[in-house]
Design a protein around this motif. Sequence first.
Motif, short mmCIF file in Angstrom:
data_model
loop_
_atom_site.label_atom_id
_atom_site.label_comp_id
_atom_site.label_asym_id
_atom_site.label_seq_id
_atom_site.Cartn_x
_atom_site.Cartn_y
_atom_site.Cartn_z
N TYR A 150 0.84 -1.27 0.19
CA TYR A 150 0.07 -0.09 -0.07
C TYR A 150 0.77 1.34 -0.01
CZ TYR A 150 -4.84 -1.67 -0.21
OH TYR A 150 -6.00 -2.07 -0.40
N PRO A 209 -5.33 -11.13 -3.22
CA PRO A 209 -6.78 -10.83 -3.31
C PRO A 209 -7.07 -9.28 -2.74
CG PRO A 209 -6.54 -12.76 -2.29
CD PRO A 209 -5.12 -12.43 -2.39
N SER A 229 -10.99 -4.46 -3.53
CA SER A 229 -12.36 -4.93 -3.00
C SER A 229 -12.03 -6.42 -3.10
CB SER A 229 -13.33 -4.72 -4.10
OG SER A 229 -14.60 -5.41 -3.66
N CYS A 230 -12.35 -6.99 -2.05
CA CYS A 230 -12.33 -8.75 -2.24
C CYS A 230 -13.37 -9.30 -1.17
CB CYS A 230 -10.88 -8.95 -1.33
SG CYS A 230 -10.99 -8.80 0.63
N ARG A 245 -14.07 -9.43 1.69
CA ARG A 245 -14.46 -8.88 2.71
C ARG A 245 -15.22 -7.50 2.55
NH1 ARG A 245 -13.31 -10.77 7.16
NH2 ARG A 245 -11.38 -12.14 7.30
N ALA A 246 -15.26 -6.99 1.16
CA ALA A 246 -15.99 -5.61 0.87
C ALA A 246 -17.38 -5.71 1.44
CB ALA A 246 -15.75 -5.68 -0.55
N GLY A 292 -12.86 -1.02 0.95
CA GLY A 292 -14.11 -1.66 1.05
C GLY A 292 -14.37 -2.29 2.57
N CYS A 293 -13.58 -2.23 3.47
CA CYS A 293 -14.24 -2.84 4.55
C CYS A 293 -13.24 -2.15 5.76
CB CYS A 293 -13.94 -4.39 4.83
SG CYS A 293 -12.22 -4.96 4.96
N ASN A 328 -9.85 -4.41 7.49
CA ASN A 328 -8.46 -4.31 6.91
C ASN A 328 -8.25 -2.64 6.35
OD1 ASN A 328 -7.16 -6.69 7.62
ND2 ASN A 328 -8.53 -7.68 6.16
N GLY A 329 -9.14 -1.91 6.02
CA GLY A 329 -8.89 -0.83 5.34
C GLY A 329 -8.17 0.13 5.74
N GLU A 355 -4.53 -0.70 5.90
CA GLU A 355 -3.78 -1.11 4.87
C GLU A 355 -3.45 0.35 4.21
OE1 GLU A 355 -6.66 -3.49 2.48
OE2 GLU A 355 -5.77 -5.26 3.32
S1 SF4 Z 1 -9.92 -2.98 2.46
FE1 SF4 Z 1 -11.11 -4.82 2.82
S2 SF4 Z 1 -12.34 -5.12 1.16
FE2 SF4 Z 1 -10.79 -3.80 0.52
S3 SF4 Z 1 -9.05 -5.32 0.10
FE3 SF4 Z 1 -8.57 -4.89 1.85
S4 SF4 Z 1 -9.57 -6.71 2.99
FE4 SF4 Z 1 -10.68 -6.37 1.00
#
Ligand code: SF4
Length: 415
Positions: free
Chosen positions: A52, A80, A276-277, A279-280, A308-309, A312-313, A316
């Motif tokens: 990231y 992913p 997006s994965c 978990r989104a 997306g979530c 982890n968002g 990350e």
């Molecule tokens: S932030 Fe959440 S939804 Fe987006 S890639 Fe990371 S784990 Fe997946």
Amino acid sequence: MQVTSTGSLSKRRPTRQIRVGDVAVGGGAPVSVQSMTTTKTADAEATLSQIYALAAAGADLVRCTCNEEAAAEGLARIVPRSPVPIIADIHFHYEMALAALEAGVQGLRLNPGNLRKVHEIRLVAGEAKDRGVPIRIGVNAGSLHPDLYKRFGGATPEALVESARMELAIFADVGFDDVKISVKASSVPLMIDAYRLASETFDHPLHLGVTEAGPPPSGLLKGTAGIGTLLAEGIGDTIRYSLTADPVEEARAGRQLLEVLGLRERKGLDLIACPSCGRAEIDVIAVARAAQEALGERNLPIQVAVMGCVVNGPGEAREADLGIAAGRKRGHLFIKGKIVRVVPEDEMVEALVAEAEKLVAEGVEARLAAADSGAEAEAEADRLALFEAKGPDANASEARVALIRKRHTGEDPPA
Ligand code: SF4
């Protein structure tokens, strides 16, 4: 004489185009920036955090070493969730290339100098072909095949190009040609001559780099001299600075070089979004597009992340100035990874824009100080609830890991 900023440099030598994930390389695509992680690939969280940071600094593609089974398993967890396509770097062990493909990587790099058995190379190329994954033939003067070294009396430009040509011929045995090529050396004049020859010899996209350039500033100068010279001649489709430094410096330097040469646009607002994965919690593409439109009009000089979530968002994208992550019908606004506000999902973009304007006007410290007092706790509750709801393997990474282990040991994993 008036020299325009992008004039002759935008004229590229024609190459065919390949795709590394969603990034086009060659064939008139924008020259892309690459870097390589320095973390253990087996440590998926640390590696993702570095990926990231690299993406935020300008990397379009990131390479991770895949030197052991644990690294391949790490890739199954990283791919992913990575914001950019991942390329696995392979040396010596063809099994690691097969495992990386199983993990879902979008590209491979093979070193013909140390992966030499023809039947193994064919096996990897065949598998890459079946999966639609491109391979970089990564020739390196320092690890040139000994036979070529002898035949050419050293690591000459001709020897480096011949190494790539021989590897292409092996790939052709299985009908595989989804390839880019590099002929790197730590000597700048050698590298320049080798790439000039490669450009005359192949129409495949070329990945430019001065290998083992060393720490800045001399490493930066070497990289700029070699890569910049070739780019100015219209040669090169993707680039990597190899610095003995935090790889973020590599990505930043690559991006800056392309900008100063007029090969990539300068950034004002920099909007990044997760891929997006499993978990989104939202349609990341739609929210990112809405945020891009709303923020783009204002062109604020900050980096904004749409994630997306909330699981982890915020972690990350902790390098971003501002971000929003989704969770349980709510948006979690964060500044430098710290949650400052929780808003209803349908107000996410509006709240993001309002916070972006305040952030630019007041600065990070002031906006962190103005954070809602209960926001962190609310976000943590959402994070835990979501983690429980989707479990630890929302991306089915563990299923890929089981396949990697099975390929490695031939045994089914314990139930
Ligand atoms: S932030 Fe959440 S939804 Fe987006 S890639 Fe990371 S784990 Fe997946």
